[in-house]
Design a protein around this motif. Structure first.
Motif, short mmCIF file in Angstrom:
data_model
loop_
_atom_site.label_atom_id
_atom_site.label_comp_id
_atom_site.label_asym_id
_atom_site.label_seq_id
_atom_site.Cartn_x
_atom_site.Cartn_y
_atom_site.Cartn_z
N LEU A 170 3.12 -5.97 -8.36
CA LEU A 170 1.87 -6.05 -7.86
C LEU A 170 2.68 -6.64 -7.10
CD1 LEU A 170 -1.16 -5.85 -6.63
CD2 LEU A 170 -1.17 -7.97 -7.62
N VAL A 171 3.08 -6.39 -5.54
CA VAL A 171 3.27 -7.36 -4.28
C VAL A 171 1.89 -6.74 -3.64
CG1 VAL A 171 5.67 -6.53 -4.02
CG2 VAL A 171 4.59 -5.79 -3.16
N TRP A 172 1.61 -8.08 -2.39
CA TRP A 172 0.88 -8.58 -1.34
C TRP A 172 1.32 -9.77 -0.64
CZ3 TRP A 172 -2.56 -12.62 -1.25
CH2 TRP A 172 -1.85 -13.33 -1.99
N ARG A 173 0.09 -9.92 0.67
CA ARG A 173 0.28 -9.82 0.85
C ARG A 173 -0.29 -10.32 1.99
NH1 ARG A 173 6.04 -9.14 4.72
NH2 ARG A 173 4.81 -10.58 6.32
N SER A 174 -0.63 -11.04 3.17
CA SER A 174 -1.87 -11.28 4.18
C SER A 174 -1.27 -10.65 5.15
CB SER A 174 -2.32 -12.34 4.38
OG SER A 174 -2.97 -12.89 3.59
N LEU A 175 -1.82 -9.94 6.28
CA LEU A 175 -1.28 -9.72 7.76
C LEU A 175 -1.67 -10.42 8.33
CD1 LEU A 175 -0.70 -6.13 7.34
CD2 LEU A 175 0.14 -7.68 6.80
N THR A 176 -0.65 -10.79 9.53
CA THR A 176 -1.35 -12.00 11.10
C THR A 176 -1.47 -11.06 11.98
OG1 THR A 176 0.88 -12.96 11.07
CG2 THR A 176 -0.43 -14.03 10.39
N LYS A 177 -0.57 -10.03 12.03
CA LYS A 177 -0.37 -9.01 13.55
C LYS A 177 -0.68 -7.51 12.45
CE LYS A 177 4.31 -9.47 14.06
NZ LYS A 177 5.01 -10.18 15.06
N ALA A 178 -0.53 -6.51 13.24
CA ALA A 178 -0.72 -5.07 12.98
C ALA A 178 0.73 -4.82 12.16
CB ALA A 178 -1.42 -4.02 13.84
N ALA A 179 0.45 -3.95 10.96
CA ALA A 179 1.85 -3.20 11.29
C ALA A 179 1.75 -1.61 9.95
CB ALA A 179 2.39 -3.47 9.59
N THR A 180 3.59 -1.46 10.54
CA THR A 180 2.76 0.43 9.85
C THR A 180 3.84 0.15 7.83
OG1 THR A 180 3.37 1.23 12.05
CG2 THR A 180 4.27 2.48 9.66
N VAL A 181 3.33 0.38 7.19
CA VAL A 181 3.46 0.56 6.09
C VAL A 181 4.08 2.33 5.69
CG1 VAL A 181 3.17 0.10 3.98
CG2 VAL A 181 2.28 -1.39 6.04
N HIS A 182 4.99 2.36 4.94
CA HIS A 182 4.87 3.72 4.41
C HIS A 182 6.07 3.35 3.00
CE1 HIS A 182 6.39 7.81 4.26
NE2 HIS A 182 7.47 7.22 3.69
N ILE A 183 5.33 4.09 2.49
CA ILE A 183 5.04 3.84 0.96
C ILE A 183 5.78 6.06 0.16
CG2 ILE A 183 3.88 3.98 -0.85
CD1 ILE A 183 1.36 2.39 0.27
N SER A 184 6.31 5.06 -0.57
CA SER A 184 7.23 6.56 -1.47
C SER A 184 6.91 6.37 -3.17
CB SER A 184 8.70 6.68 -1.01
OG SER A 184 9.24 7.90 -1.61
N GLY A 185 6.34 6.75 -3.64
CA GLY A 185 6.39 6.37 -5.13
C GLY A 185 5.83 7.75 -6.20
N SER A 186 5.82 8.27 -7.39
CA SER A 186 5.77 8.83 -7.90
C SER A 186 4.07 8.63 -8.61
CB SER A 186 6.30 9.69 -9.18
OG SER A 186 6.06 8.49 -10.22
N HIS A 187 3.93 7.32 -9.03
CA HIS A 187 2.30 6.75 -8.68
C HIS A 187 2.27 5.61 -9.01
CE1 HIS A 187 -0.49 7.16 -12.55
NE2 HIS A 187 -1.43 6.74 -11.91
N VAL A 188 1.20 4.64 -7.55
CA VAL A 188 1.30 4.21 -6.74
C VAL A 188 0.06 3.69 -6.34
CG1 VAL A 188 2.13 2.34 -4.81
CG2 VAL A 188 3.80 4.25 -5.87
N LEU A 189 -0.67 2.74 -6.68
CA LEU A 189 -1.87 2.09 -5.64
C LEU A 189 -1.53 1.01 -4.19
CD1 LEU A 189 -4.03 1.19 -8.84
CD2 LEU A 189 -4.21 3.47 -8.03
N TRP A 190 -2.50 1.75 -3.56
CA TRP A 190 -2.37 0.94 -2.29
C TRP A 190 -3.88 0.39 -2.05
CZ3 TRP A 190 0.19 -1.60 2.40
CH2 TRP A 190 -0.90 -1.56 3.32
N MET A 191 -3.98 -0.98 -1.68
CA MET A 191 -4.57 -2.04 -1.61
C MET A 191 -4.71 -2.25 -0.01
SD MET A 191 -5.16 -2.61 -5.48
CE MET A 191 -3.39 -2.39 -6.00
N GLU A 192 -5.75 -2.37 0.62
CA GLU A 192 -6.19 -2.50 1.52
C GLU A 192 -7.47 -3.04 1.98
OE1 GLU A 192 -5.64 -1.28 6.49
OE2 GLU A 192 -5.18 0.00 4.96
#
Length: 195
Positions: A170-192
């Motif tokens: 698991l990796v996580w972080r808090s954002l102080t400004k907007a960001a573009t995130v691109h994820i590539s993988g065969s089995h991943v969970l994205w949380m926001e």
């Protein structure tokens, strides 16, 4: 804030009080006192009830195994409880439900591994998305974002930064400004989530 990294293999397991499984808490915020959100991986070894978490919105995603049927019984305004059954496998989207509801888990086969996201009301709105391929997200400011790579690694582009997330991490972080995130993988969970 930079990425925080937690490997599943490094986290000790806590047995459930009812003996039906084990939980590994990967992250909770804040780290001290009552948490506002929590992310964990559980091994469900026997059918039985889930613990209730009043005031919590919960997401549940099967990671490995045959899957489960969750029967979620939520009291209605009239006092009668309405039950909904959800059959969930590693191919299905994450299920969002009331953590305070009476919930029974029935295994469809053997032991099943699942991921849980639990969120207090002040961290809503939130979401959990299963990624099997590619996903691009514009994440707003004052959000917390997290990525869990299940049984294969994930490649992440965070604005101009490149990151590789190993399987079972698991990796996580808090954002102080907007960001573009691109994820590539065969089995991943994205949380926001908010905050």
């Amino acid at each position: 804030m930079t990425w925080r990294t937690i490997h599943l293999a490094d986290v000790p397991a806590t047995p459930w009080r009812n003996g039906g499984g084990l939980t590994r808490e990967l992250a909770a915020w804040p780290a001290e006192g009552a948490w506002r959100w929590r992310m964990s991986v559980a091994e469900v070894t026997a059918s039985g009830p889930f613990s209730r978490f009043e005031g919590i919105t919960r997401w549940f995603a099967v990671l490995k195994g045959d899957g489960v049927t969750l029967t979620v019984r939520t009291p209605s305004d009239s006092g009668d409880a309405g039950a909904c059954e959800h059959r969930l496998t590693a191919a299905d989207p994450a299920l969002c439900f009331d953590g305070g509801a009476t919930t029974h888990c029935a295994l469809l086969g053997g032991t099943t591994q699942d991921f849980n996201l639990m969120v207090q009301g002040d961290c809503l709105p939130a979401r959990m998305v299963r990624v099997q391929g590619d996903l691009t997200v514009l994440a707003g400011a004052t959000k917390t974002i997290a990525i869990y790579a299940v049984d294969s690694g994930a490649r992440v582009q965070f604005n101009t930064e490149d990151l590789f997330v190993p399987a079972g991490t698991l990796v996580w972080r808090s954002l102080t400004k907007a960001a573009t995130v691109h994820i590539s993988g065969s089995h991943v969970l994205w949380m926001e989530l908010a905050g």
